[in-house]
Design a protein around this motif. Structure first.
Motif, short mmCIF file in Angstrom:
data_model
loop_
_atom_site.label_atom_id
_atom_site.label_comp_id
_atom_site.label_asym_id
_atom_site.label_seq_id
_atom_site.Cartn_x
_atom_site.Cartn_y
_atom_site.Cartn_z
N ASP A 91 -6.27 2.82 0.42
CA ASP A 91 -5.95 2.73 -1.00
C ASP A 91 -5.97 1.28 -1.47
O ASP A 91 -5.71 0.35 -0.70
CB ASP A 91 -4.59 3.38 -1.28
N ASP A 92 -6.31 1.11 -2.75
CA ASP A 92 -6.31 -0.20 -3.37
C ASP A 92 -5.78 -0.06 -4.79
O ASP A 92 -5.22 0.97 -5.16
CB ASP A 92 -7.70 -0.84 -3.33
N TRP A 109 -0.92 8.68 -6.86
CA TRP A 109 -0.43 7.59 -6.00
C TRP A 109 0.99 7.27 -6.41
O TRP A 109 1.31 7.22 -7.60
CB TRP A 109 -1.31 6.36 -6.15
N ASP A 161 -4.37 6.63 0.62
CA ASP A 161 -3.36 5.87 1.35
C ASP A 161 -3.07 6.47 2.72
O ASP A 161 -2.62 5.78 3.63
CB ASP A 161 -2.08 5.72 0.54
N ASN A 219 0.85 -1.19 0.00
CA ASN A 219 0.00 0.00 0.00
C ASN A 219 0.88 1.24 0.00
O ASN A 219 2.11 1.16 0.10
CB ASN A 219 -0.94 0.00 1.21
#
Length: 360
Positions: A46-47, A55, A41, A5
């Motif tokens: 977050d993913d 990101w 995040d 992550n």
């Protein structure tokens, strides 16, 4: 290295790249570093979808005000082109140029810009109504990797939660908001305005969710993650099935019943939290087949506040995020301070940069 992550990636970036550079270029310089500010995040949410914008190799590096420009220029010159298979310089929302995303800032300015209130002075009761939960989370939710002088850690501790009397005030305000519109769920439905009934129900569900966070003493994130975070609350989350049922109900009596079920649960959470509570959350609304919040509940919660400054706050207004939902106001600390001052009569002066949308 493959980061699970954004927080893990930021930690590795600090420990292996940015930290060593800072120690080489500025030995002994007081600093704090962490994954703070905007981005999913920072909240630990977050993913894979989060990775399509904003990101990557991101950090916040807090240094004394007089050294901010110097440190930023040093990093711009010294950072490598990449780390962990990712570029150190990339575009971001609002800034299309490839640039490193180590945000170098003075700790006081960084915090004040988000909160909308000068963190270098004591806060009044009215000051506590200016920050949003998301603004606080941008300072407290993300990991702090180092803090050599403890300033950022002390601020995070200060932002753990509202002072108790202010807590009474904002809880009472959510109950008052719910009371003002709860009878309208039935009244709109009674005259055949099903859309109006659904709109009122949705507004009340939003207020009930906000109330759940308050009762659990948890800061509310921005709307994208509000439901996810609500589901993780230890006690208030048990109201989620009833709130969902209220939104899904095909007729107003079922909407009203589901809302009242959720409110009774939240009142039990309130009682467990040690705040004043009436025997029931709702009572009949005059002689009509509608419900309202027990008339004794809001006064009981407000009476629990002893601070004269809190008792002098306008009833029903509460924190700015309780009555403003315009994103361009909520993400801008100066605007929040201004609208808050207009309601509370506080000075409302703050010198800071505008905020940024949470994103991610």
């Amino acid at each position: 290295m493959t980061a699970a992550n954004g927080a893990d990636l930021a930690r590795a970036y600090w420990e292996r790249v940015v930290g060593p550079l800072l120690h080489r270029g500025f030995p002994g310089l007081p600093h704090a570093a962490g994954r703070l500010g905007t981005g999913s995040d920072v909240l630990g949410l977050d993913d894979a979808t989060s990775r399509d914008h904003d990101w990557g190799l991101r950090l916040t590096l807090l240094v004394p005000a007089g050294r901010v420009a110097e440190v930023g220029e040093f990093l711009a010159a010294e950072l490598p082109g990449g780390f962990a298979g990712m570029p150190t310089r990339f575009p971001a929302t609002g800034d299309p140029r490839p640039a490193h995303r180590v945000e170098v800032a003075d700790p006081d300015a960084f915090a004040t810009a988000r909160l909308g209130v000068d963190v270098t002075r004591p806060w009044t009761a009215a000051d506590w109504l200016v920050p949003t939960g998301q603004a606080v989370l941008e300072l407290t939710a993300g990991p702090l990797f180092t803090d050599t002088d403890g300033r950022t850690a002390r601020l995070r501790e200060r932002l753990t939660w509202y002072p108790r009397d202010v807590w009474h005030h904002v809880v009472a305000c959510d109950w008052q908001r719910i009371d003002q519109e709860l009878p309208f769920v039935g009244r709109t439905g009674q005259v055949g305005d099903d859309l109006g009934s659904r709109v009122v129900t949705a507004r009340l569900v939003r207020a009930a969710v906000h109330l759940g966070f308050l009762l659990e003493q948890r800061w509310v994130p921005y709307p994208k993650w509000e439901g996810t975070a609500f589901a993780a609350l230890p006690r208030a989350s048990a109201a989620a099935p009833a709130l969902t049922a209220a939104l899904a109900a095909g007729a107003w009596p079922q909407r009203q019943a589901a809302l009242c079920e959720a409110l009774e649960h939240l009142l039990r959470v309130q009682r467990t939290a040690g705040l004043p509570a009436t025997p029931t959350a709702t009572t009949p609304f005059h002689d009509r087949p509608f419900r309202c919040v027990d008339p004794a509940l809001v006064p009981a919660v407000l009476a629990g506040a002893q601070d004269p400054a809190v008792r002098a706050l306008p009833p029903g207004a509460g924190a700015v995020e309780q009555w403003v939902d315009a994103v361009d106001v909520l993400v801008d600390g100066r605007r929040r301070a201004a609208v808050g001052a207009a309601v509370t009569g506080a000075a409302g002066r703050v010198d800071q940069a505008p905020g940024v949308a949470p994103g991610g």
